[in-house]
Scaffold this active site. Structure first.
Site, short mmCIF file in Angstrom:
data_model
loop_
_atom_site.label_atom_id
_atom_site.label_comp_id
_atom_site.label_asym_id
_atom_site.label_seq_id
_atom_site.Cartn_x
_atom_site.Cartn_y
_atom_site.Cartn_z
N TYR A 33 1.25 -1.09 0.13
CA TYR A 33 -0.01 -0.01 0.10
C TYR A 33 0.64 1.56 0.04
O TYR A 33 1.94 1.19 0.06
CB TYR A 33 -0.95 -0.22 0.88
CG TYR A 33 -0.17 0.33 2.64
CD1 TYR A 33 0.74 -0.79 3.22
CD2 TYR A 33 -0.33 1.74 3.38
CE1 TYR A 33 1.11 -0.51 4.44
CE2 TYR A 33 0.32 2.06 4.19
CZ TYR A 33 0.48 0.88 5.43
OH TYR A 33 1.18 1.18 6.35
N LYS A 151 6.80 -2.30 1.70
CA LYS A 151 5.17 -1.70 2.51
C LYS A 151 4.23 -2.43 2.51
O LYS A 151 3.40 -2.10 1.49
CB LYS A 151 4.87 -0.08 2.24
CG LYS A 151 4.34 0.50 3.33
CD LYS A 151 4.59 2.06 2.83
CE LYS A 151 3.62 2.76 2.89
NZ LYS A 151 3.45 2.69 4.63
N GLU A 183 12.09 2.74 13.87
CA GLU A 183 11.37 3.37 14.02
C GLU A 183 9.60 3.38 14.68
O GLU A 183 9.75 2.94 15.18
CB GLU A 183 10.90 2.77 11.91
CG GLU A 183 10.15 1.55 12.09
CD GLU A 183 9.87 1.63 10.33
OE1 GLU A 183 9.74 2.22 9.42
OE2 GLU A 183 9.57 0.02 10.13
N LEU A 207 11.03 1.55 7.10
CA LEU A 207 10.22 1.39 5.85
C LEU A 207 10.73 2.73 5.08
O LEU A 207 12.05 3.42 5.99
CB LEU A 207 8.92 1.93 5.61
CG LEU A 207 8.11 2.37 4.79
CD1 LEU A 207 8.47 1.17 3.88
CD2 LEU A 207 6.56 2.64 5.51
#
Ligand code: PDD
Length: 287
Positions: A33, A151, A183, A207
């Protein structure tokens, strides 16, 4: 108001849009996505999101079913049909629906990817009250899979992390692996110490944030010093400032980590300045 959404070539009212129960996105989280923000009815950082979409699809061997021009046209049509001034566009591509459940990938010749896009209107996204107060984060162990650079829609653990943060009276969680922050649940993590901006270097562990890349460019243009390396929770607690970046939060100050105030306990001047520069530059470049 009923939204108009996009499913496999059609623009439909949201309550008429349908995807098969055999879709591999639904059964296996076999889907990727992107989230692109919209400011003033225009797309922010769009080329970066399309490039990362291609990278995610390539990593999973899913064919990109649309051209760059098609993707842009669909995004623009949805902004227009839903009269989005500020908000987000969510896009998802799954490996498709082979009509049964099987761990093996279906033959791409006979099983086309499923494409879904929808808008989320968020008036006041850029002028967020949270950006003025900052957010509070907790740390939790990073137990996600090893390809966080793709992702995918496997977002159960990030969702659980968000709930753990809420339960602790905070806003979000930072994920920690081998003693260092990877993260945030849905954002990249940064600290500032002695004028130096620090964020983890790119690898499969995080990411590759599109906002992260843009903020690094903004920092370089503003002659700010940047170091890309892992940092610990203790370092974050002793930092002068901290913040997160993502397509929906832009640059968002972090004022508390695991109950310890960061710096003054208020949004820091460098984070606020980076937010300003980022928004100004990105509004200019929006398409
Ligand atoms: N999340 N890290 C993770 C795990 C993310 O899910 C995201 C984005 C980011 C920031 O990437 P970008 O700057 O390209 O948005 C980092 C989106 C916004 C989401 O899931 O809603």
């Amino acid at each position: 108001m009923t939204r108009t959404v996009y499913v496999n070539g059609d623009y439909l009212p949201e309550d008429e849009a349908k995807v098969s129960i055999f879709d591999r996105g639904f059964l296996m989280a076999d889907a990727v996505y992107e989230v692109t923000s919209v400011l003033g009815g225009k797309l922010i950082d769009f080329p970066g999101h399309l490039a990362r979409l291609q990278r995610s699809l390539d990593a999973l061997d899913i064919r990109n079913p649309l051209s760059e021009d098609d993707w842009l046209a669909i995004h623009r049509a949805l902004v227009e049909k839903n009269a989005i001034d500020e908000g987000m566009i969510y896009l998802q591509v799954s490996r498709g629906s082979p009509g049964d459940r099987d761990f093996s990938f279906p033959d791409p010749e006979t099983c086309a990817p499923t494409v879904v896009l929808f808008t989320q209107s968020k008036p006041g996204l850029a002028d967020s009250p949270q950006a003025k107060t900052g957010i509070r984060v907790i740390s939790i162990e990073d137990i996600r899979w090893g390809r966080r650079d793709i992702k995918t829609v496997q977002l159960l653990y990030p969702s659980m992390g968000k709930m753990m943060a809420k339960k602790a009276g905070c806003d979000d969680a930072w994920l920690v692996e081998d003693g260092a922050v990877t993260e945030g649940t849905s954002n990249n993590a940064w600290i500032i110490k002695g004028g130096k901006i620090i964020t983890r270097q790119l690898s499969n562990d995080i990411l590759h944030g599109i906002t992260r890349a843009s903020v690094l460019r903004c920092a370089a243009e503003a002659q700010m010093e940047v170091e890309e390396r892992p940092f610990t929770i203790a370092e974050a607690q002793e930092a002068d400032e901290a913040f997160i970046t993502s397509a929906s939060a832009f640059v968002m100050p972090v004022v508390e980590v695991d109950g310890v105030a960061v710096g003054s306990g208020k949004p820091g001047p460098v984070a606020m300045r980076l937010r300003e520069i980022y928004l100004e530059e990105k509004r200019k470049a929006a398409i």
